[in-house]
Design a protein around this motif. Structure first.
Motif, short mmCIF file in Angstrom:
data_model
loop_
_atom_site.label_atom_id
_atom_site.label_comp_id
_atom_site.label_asym_id
_atom_site.label_seq_id
_atom_site.Cartn_x
_atom_site.Cartn_y
_atom_site.Cartn_z
N LYS B 6 0.83 -1.20 0.00
CA LYS B 6 0.00 0.00 0.00
C LYS B 6 0.87 1.25 0.00
CE LYS B 6 -4.34 1.06 2.32
NZ LYS B 6 -5.11 0.78 3.54
N ARG B 7 1.88 1.22 0.86
CA ARG B 7 2.74 2.38 0.96
C ARG B 7 3.56 2.55 -0.32
NH1 ARG B 7 6.94 5.50 4.76
NH2 ARG B 7 8.37 5.75 3.04
N LYS B 10 1.54 4.16 -2.98
CA LYS B 10 1.42 5.61 -2.80
C LYS B 10 2.70 6.32 -3.22
CE LYS B 10 -2.03 5.88 0.82
NZ LYS B 10 -2.78 7.08 0.40
N ARG B 63 8.89 -5.91 5.64
CA ARG B 63 8.80 -5.03 6.80
C ARG B 63 8.97 -3.56 6.44
NH1 ARG B 63 9.04 -5.25 11.61
NH2 ARG B 63 10.97 -4.10 11.86
N PHE B 66 9.45 -0.03 7.93
CA PHE B 66 10.17 -0.09 9.21
C PHE B 66 11.58 -0.62 9.00
CE2 PHE B 66 5.66 -0.33 10.07
CZ PHE B 66 5.53 0.76 10.89
N THR B 96 21.11 2.39 6.40
CA THR B 96 21.13 1.37 7.47
C THR B 96 20.79 2.02 8.82
OG1 THR B 96 23.52 1.63 7.63
CG2 THR B 96 22.72 -0.19 6.30
N ASP B 98 20.72 5.06 10.14
CA ASP B 98 19.91 6.27 10.28
C ASP B 98 18.63 6.22 9.46
OD1 ASP B 98 21.72 7.29 12.00
OD2 ASP B 98 22.79 8.51 10.54
N TRP B 99 18.22 5.03 9.05
CA TRP B 99 16.96 4.90 8.32
C TRP B 99 15.80 5.33 9.22
CZ3 TRP B 99 14.59 4.68 3.90
CH2 TRP B 99 13.27 4.22 3.85
N SER B 100 14.80 5.93 8.61
CA SER B 100 13.58 6.29 9.33
C SER B 100 12.40 5.97 8.42
CB SER B 100 13.62 7.77 9.67
OG SER B 100 12.35 8.34 9.49
N PRO B 101 11.29 5.50 8.98
CA PRO B 101 10.14 5.16 8.13
C PRO B 101 9.51 6.38 7.46
CG PRO B 101 9.55 4.97 10.44
CD PRO B 101 11.02 5.22 10.39
N ALA B 102 9.93 7.58 7.88
CA ALA B 102 9.41 8.77 7.19
C ALA B 102 10.20 9.05 5.92
CB ALA B 102 9.47 9.98 8.12
#
Lengths: 187, 151
Positions: B6-7, B10, B63, B66, B96, B98-102
């Motif tokens: 889904k993401r 988008k 995943r 995340f 790696t 510093d990954w963020s889901p934003a």
């Protein structure tokens, strides 16, 4: 484009129009979760002002339990540092954080070696655990030798058959231990 | 549809509708397999890579978001850059630690374009030869040390 144009026309009447198709345009992007990019469900907002679905944010906080940062701006964040949002249409206002309480970390099973010789030492790093365990191994053996009398019946009187038997057993085990250590050294 | 699909759907919509300069997603590759994207990247005007065309491969785990995507350069033209190995692996902290889901495909692409643009001298990383021989196929399995913030 046409949706945006009709939205601005409708706005002139004082915003009395029912929430319809116009609302689906750019304005709904303001209420999108920063993680799933969908309209936020069970919305919470961080102290730094970023909006998330509580399930999304909760999953992220679980993913990095020791680095709790806002996914958008890296400000400090946490379960008790977000504010739930209750819209007017919300019939049963329930704190979204209560629907999915983060499991207490103490109840989760520890990784394999955590219970080792000194259960009080929770250093968390796997590499450290391993080297510490090997270093402490000989001490564990000596400790059991020195604590022989703790809470046990005293040695039987000398010259009894039990005494002789125990003498033999203790000598036997000392030799087993010596052989074992010798084997460890040459292996 | 899973939350990951889904993401990605988008993101794909936004990237095809309003792509940033020098970033073109290969929609053919995506339509075959949603979890593997190929993105064409063009060196920014005025930079050492002006006019060069590169290809980035994105691989997403179930995943995502995340879990960070696996990102590397593929194809005939791998940029010569102190943080890009000749096998396409990229030393970039947001991929790696510093990954963020934003973050998103778009923001990762822009970060890489910006990393290329701040380069002063085209050269490979000093440990390129040994790394390329010994590393895993998956750049996420490498233990990266992020020590150089200048480029």
């Amino acid at each position: 484009m046409s949706a945006a144009a009709s939205s601005s026309q409708g706005g002139a009447e004082g915003g009395t129009h029912p929430p319809g198709e116009e609302e689906q345009g750019e304005s709904s992007a303001y209420y999108e979760c920063n993680i799933c990019l969908d309209t936020a469900k069970d919305p919470v907002v961080s102290m730094c002002g970023h909006l998330f679905c509580w399930p999304c944010l909760h999953q992220w906080l679980e993913t990095r339990p020791n680095r709790q940062m806002c996914p958008v701006c890296k400000a400090g964040i946490g379960k008790d540092k977000v504010v739930p949002i209750y819209g007017r249409g919300c019939t049963k206002p329930q704190d979204p954080r209560e629907k999915m309480p983060p499991r207490p970390h103490g109840q989760r099973p520890e990784p394999e070696n955590a219970g080792g010789i000194f259960p009080g030492f929770g250093f968390g790093d796997g590499g450290f655990h391993m080297s510490f365990g090997i270093g402490a191994f000989p001490f564990g053996m000596f400790a059991s030798t020195f604590n022989f009398n703790d809470g046990r019946p005293g040695p039987p009187p000398p010259a009894s058959p039990q005494h002789a038997e125990e003498q033999f057993l203790s000598k036997f085990f000392i030799w087993v231990a010596v052989l074992f250590i010798f084997w460890l050294l040459i292996a | 549809m899973t939350s990951m699909e889904k993401r990605l759907q988008k993101e794909l919509q936004a990237l095809t509708k309003d792509p940033p300069a020098g970033v073109i997603v290969n929609t053919e590759s995506v339509s075959q397999n949603m979890s593997e994207w190929i993105v064409d990247l063009y060196g920014a005007p005025g930079s050492l890579y002006d006019g060069e065309k590169f290809q980035l491969s994105f691989k997403f785990s179930p995943r995502y978001p995340f879990d960070s995507p696996q990102v590397m350069f593929i194809g005939p033209n791998i940029p010569v850059h102190p943080h890009v190995y000749s096998n396409g692996h990229i030393c970039l902290s947001i991929l790696t630690d510093d990954w963020s889901p934003a973050l998103s495909v778009t923001s990762v692409c822009l970060s890489i374009v910006s990393m290329l643009s701040s380069c002063q001298e085209k050269k490979r990383p000093p440990d390129n030869a040994i790394y390329v021989k010994t590393c895993s196929k998956n750049p996420k399995k490498t233990r990266w040390f992020y020590h150089d913030d200048t480029v």
